[in-house]
Design a protein around this motif. Sequence first.
Motif, PDB file in Angstrom:
ATOM      1  N   GLY A 288      43.158  -7.271  10.808  1.00  0.00           N
ATOM      2  CA  GLY A 288      42.095  -8.082  11.397  1.00  0.00           C
ATOM      3  C   GLY A 288      41.457  -7.373  12.571  1.00  0.00           C
ATOM      4  N   ASN A 289      40.764  -8.154  13.404  1.00  0.00           N
ATOM      5  CA  ASN A 289      40.391  -9.550  13.216  1.00  0.00           C
ATOM      6  C   ASN A 289      38.997  -9.793  13.787  1.00  0.00           C
ATOM      7  N   LEU A 290      38.055  -8.956  13.352  1.00  0.00           N
ATOM      8  CA  LEU A 290      36.688  -9.024  13.841  1.00  0.00           C
ATOM      9  C   LEU A 290      36.019 -10.320  13.416  1.00  0.00           C
ATOM     10  N   ASP A 291      35.323 -10.951  14.348  1.00  0.00           N
ATOM     11  CA  ASP A 291      34.545 -12.147  14.048  1.00  0.00           C
ATOM     12  C   ASP A 291      33.431 -11.779  13.066  1.00  0.00           C
ATOM     13  N   ILE A 319      45.506  -2.558  10.117  1.00  0.00           N
ATOM     14  CA  ILE A 319      44.440  -2.497   9.116  1.00  0.00           C
ATOM     15  C   ILE A 319      43.237  -3.214   9.701  1.00  0.00           C
ATOM     16  N   PHE A 320      42.124  -2.527   9.820  1.00  0.00           N
ATOM     17  CA  PHE A 320      40.943  -3.175  10.374  1.00  0.00           C
ATOM     18  C   PHE A 320      40.298  -4.045   9.293  1.00  0.00           C
ATOM     19  N   ASN A 321      39.981  -5.287   9.697  1.00  0.00           N
ATOM     20  CA  ASN A 321      39.396  -6.240   8.774  1.00  0.00           C
ATOM     21  C   ASN A 321      38.660  -7.284   9.592  1.00  0.00           C
ATOM     22  N   LEU A 322      38.015  -8.189   8.916  1.00  0.00           N
ATOM     23  CA  LEU A 322      37.428  -9.344   9.572  1.00  0.00           C
ATOM     24  C   LEU A 322      38.490 -10.411   9.798  1.00  0.00           C
ATOM     25  N   GLY A 323      38.140 -11.399  10.629  1.00  0.00           N
ATOM     26  CA  GLY A 323      39.025 -12.535  10.827  1.00  0.00           C
ATOM     27  C   GLY A 323      38.884 -13.585   9.754  1.00  0.00           C
ATOM     28  N   HIS A 324      37.881 -13.454   8.910  1.00  0.00           N
ATOM     29  CA  HIS A 324      37.688 -14.284   7.726  1.00  0.00           C
ATOM     30  C   HIS A 324      36.700 -13.537   6.844  1.00  0.00           C
ATOM     31  N   GLY A 325      36.145 -14.185   5.835  1.00  0.00           N
ATOM     32  CA  GLY A 325      35.321 -13.479   4.881  1.00  0.00           C
ATOM     33  C   GLY A 325      33.956 -13.069   5.418  1.00  0.00           C
ATOM     34  N   ILE A 326      33.451 -11.954   4.888  1.00  0.00           N
ATOM     35  CA  ILE A 326      32.119 -11.499   5.247  1.00  0.00           C
ATOM     36  C   ILE A 326      31.097 -12.540   4.800  1.00  0.00           C
ATOM     37  N   LEU A 327      30.076 -12.777   5.607  1.00  0.00           N
ATOM     38  CA  LEU A 327      29.093 -13.818   5.334  1.00  0.00           C
ATOM     39  C   LEU A 327      27.924 -13.260   4.521  1.00  0.00           C
TER      40      LEU A 327
END
Length: 346
Positions: A288-291, A319-327
């Motif tokens: 995570g956990n990019l907004d 692991i770099f990822n978003l905090g939820h799904g890409i919009l």
Amino acid sequence: MTDRHASVRPLLAVLRGTRQPVPPVWLMRQAGRYLPEYRALREQKGGFLELATDSETAAEITLQPIRRFGFDGAILFSDILMIPHALGQDLRFEAGEGPRLSPPLVDHALAALTPVMERLEPVYETVRRVRADLPAQTTFLGFAGSPWTVATYMVAGQGSREQGETRRYAYRDPQAFEAIINAIADSTVDYLAKQIEAGVDAVQLFDSWSGSLSPAQFERWVIAPTVRIVDALRQRHPDTPIIGFPKGAGGKLPAYARETGVNAVGLDETVDPVWAAANLPANLPVQGNLDPLALIAGGSALESAVARILDALGDRPHIFNLGHGILPDTPIAHVEQLLGLVRRGA
């Protein structure tokens, strides 16, 4: 899966506990509506369920973001509601309203459903097709919904903001609700095991609605079923990493990490990465956990958000990822900016 595979797949190496000098990157919902090639395919092929159950099309969608961006992980294109569909509920997606399951279990018995496990076969074929075409360095991630989140849809027949109907059901008749949870968990073990046998390298459990539960209910309906899945899956595939993503868990994350036995924990965008680094078990891989809205904003806002996450989590496997799904309205250029920032160390 041998250590040699992990050495050429950075994301898989992180899931096995090895910090990488550059964090591997993938994005939840990276195969989806923000991509023009996905929109074109959907217009040609039809609705979401039609896409997900057409193995050739689902494989192409899974591979689209890998071809465009070179992400370190590919996530299977499917849906968390394939399990209730296989357990005997009819699944449809209403335009602009989301998924619908019938009959809803709030007023129908689980025993009245007739399982149709053949409904999962297209998913396994999708995995085989993707595996054959995936670059050697890309980790292939399968997934399933966690029992609590899947149960909220099975009971209510649709998603809801507060999951109130399912929470009331669980309090009113915990034995009946536990039967639903166990049926989901046991089917999920088989489902994930067959994804692994078809070719995925690791799996993720999505508990999108775990944040709506009190601590005691979280222990019973999130942690305990996750332990059931992790333990059973480890007996069948002991070397396959499992990522747990209990969205909204907040202060309950350390207990989830300690008690479930998952190999890595996903952090949603509301979690302070500094707090996570201090409170999660040492050396536990985190994701995570990019907004997702910071990704839409781009520019300096994205740059500072990425830097903060990298600084906070740089001392552990990450692991770099978003905090939820890409919009859906995420600009392609901002995804390219994100990848540049992470791979240059912001």
